[in-house]
Design an enzyme around this catalytic site. Structure first.
Site, mmCIF file in Angstrom:
data_model
loop_
_atom_site.group_PDB
_atom_site.id
_atom_site.type_symbol
_atom_site.label_atom_id
_atom_site.label_comp_id
_atom_site.label_asym_id
_atom_site.label_seq_id
_atom_site.Cartn_x
_atom_site.Cartn_y
_atom_site.Cartn_z
ATOM 1 N N TYR A 124 24.338 -0.301 10.166
ATOM 2 C CA TYR A 124 23.509 0.165 11.279
ATOM 3 C C TYR A 124 22.219 0.880 10.847
ATOM 4 C CZ TYR A 124 27.738 -0.987 13.856
ATOM 5 O OH TYR A 124 28.815 -1.652 14.381
ATOM 6 N N HIS A 137 21.419 -5.354 20.197
ATOM 7 C CA HIS A 137 22.420 -5.027 19.177
ATOM 8 C C HIS A 137 21.713 -4.872 17.848
ATOM 9 C CE1 HIS A 137 25.644 -5.543 21.933
ATOM 10 N NE2 HIS A 137 25.077 -6.666 22.341
HETATM 11 O O1 CA2 Z 1 25.202 -3.968 16.503
HETATM 12 C C1 CA2 Z 1 25.295 -3.225 17.482
HETATM 13 O O2 CA2 Z 1 24.347 -2.583 17.925
HETATM 14 C C2 CA2 Z 1 26.657 -3.025 18.160
HETATM 15 O O3 CA2 Z 1 26.432 -2.957 19.560
HETATM 16 C C3 CA2 Z 1 27.223 -1.723 17.647
HETATM 17 C C4 CA2 Z 1 28.641 -1.451 18.137
HETATM 18 C C5 CA2 Z 1 29.550 -2.641 17.878
HETATM 19 O O4 CA2 Z 1 30.832 -2.401 18.449
HETATM 20 C C6 CA2 Z 1 28.975 -3.917 18.462
HETATM 21 O O5 CA2 Z 1 29.833 -4.985 18.145
HETATM 22 C C7 CA2 Z 1 27.606 -4.185 17.883
HETATM 23 C C8 CA2 Z 1 29.226 -0.251 17.431
HETATM 24 C C9 CA2 Z 1 28.479 0.994 17.655
HETATM 25 C C10 CA2 Z 1 29.021 2.006 16.720
HETATM 26 O O6 CA2 Z 1 27.944 2.677 16.146
HETATM 27 C C11 CA2 Z 1 28.144 3.297 14.971
HETATM 28 C C12 CA2 Z 1 27.013 3.818 14.390
HETATM 29 C C13 CA2 Z 1 27.122 4.425 13.181
HETATM 30 C C14 CA2 Z 1 28.355 4.539 12.571
HETATM 31 C C15 CA2 Z 1 29.477 4.025 13.163
HETATM 32 C C16 CA2 Z 1 29.366 3.406 14.396
#
Ligand code: CA2
Length: 151
Positions: free
Chosen positions: A25, A102
């Protein structure tokens, strides 16, 4: 007159941006994302109201409220993308143009991330461009809003 405000919605766990999983991310924080979108929108004469919550109902209330004073919604629903009919129903009910973002390329990740309940209620889709994708999404959403208004 059409509102010149966007609602920026970030779903569950996105408060951890920049703190965990930088390989997936990136290093930017949620505050960085909110600043980026505010700047991109301001360049087009729009302001932004930002909300992040780990609670589905809070997100739905914010989406309903947007009906009163926003022209469109930029949303990264996080994991709710792949599970939430109620979030999708809220977006559909307010009938504002929606941009789905995303950070990661969900199409290249686990199969359970390949389906989005939000995709067919969104007019803009930006996937796998990292955090910069939020600015792309805001710009394309404003194009759609201004196009519909005949600006
Ligand atoms: O790629 C993306 O932006 C997502 O929406 C992020 C979601 C995931 O479940 C989708 O499949 C794709 C997860 C968000 C969690 O964000 C975090 C950020 C930093 C560390 C851990 C989780």
């Amino acid at each position: 007159m059409t509102s010149r405000r966007l609602l920026l919605v970030n779903g569950p766990n996105l408060n951890l941006l920049g703190v965990r999983e930088p390989a997936v991310y990136g290093h930017e924080s949620l505050a960085d994302v909110e600043r980026l979108v505010a700047r991109a929108a301001a360049a087009r004469g729009f302001e932004v109201r930002a909300v992040q919550s780990n609670h589905e109902g809070v997100l739905i209330d914010a989406i309903h409220a947007a009906r009163e004073d926003c022209a469109g919604i930029v949303i990264n629903p996080g994991g709710l993308t792949h599970t939430s009919v109620v979030l999708r129903d809220a977006l559909s009910a307010v009938a504002l143009p929606v941009a789905e973002v995303h950070i990661s390329d969900v199409s290249k990740r686990e199969p359970f991330r390949h389906h989005s309940y939000v995709a067919d209620v969104a007019v803009v889709h930006v996937v796998g461009e990292g955090v910069a994708g939020y600015a792309t999404a805001a710009g394309r959403l404003i194009d759609a809003i201004e196009g519909a208004a005949g600006a």
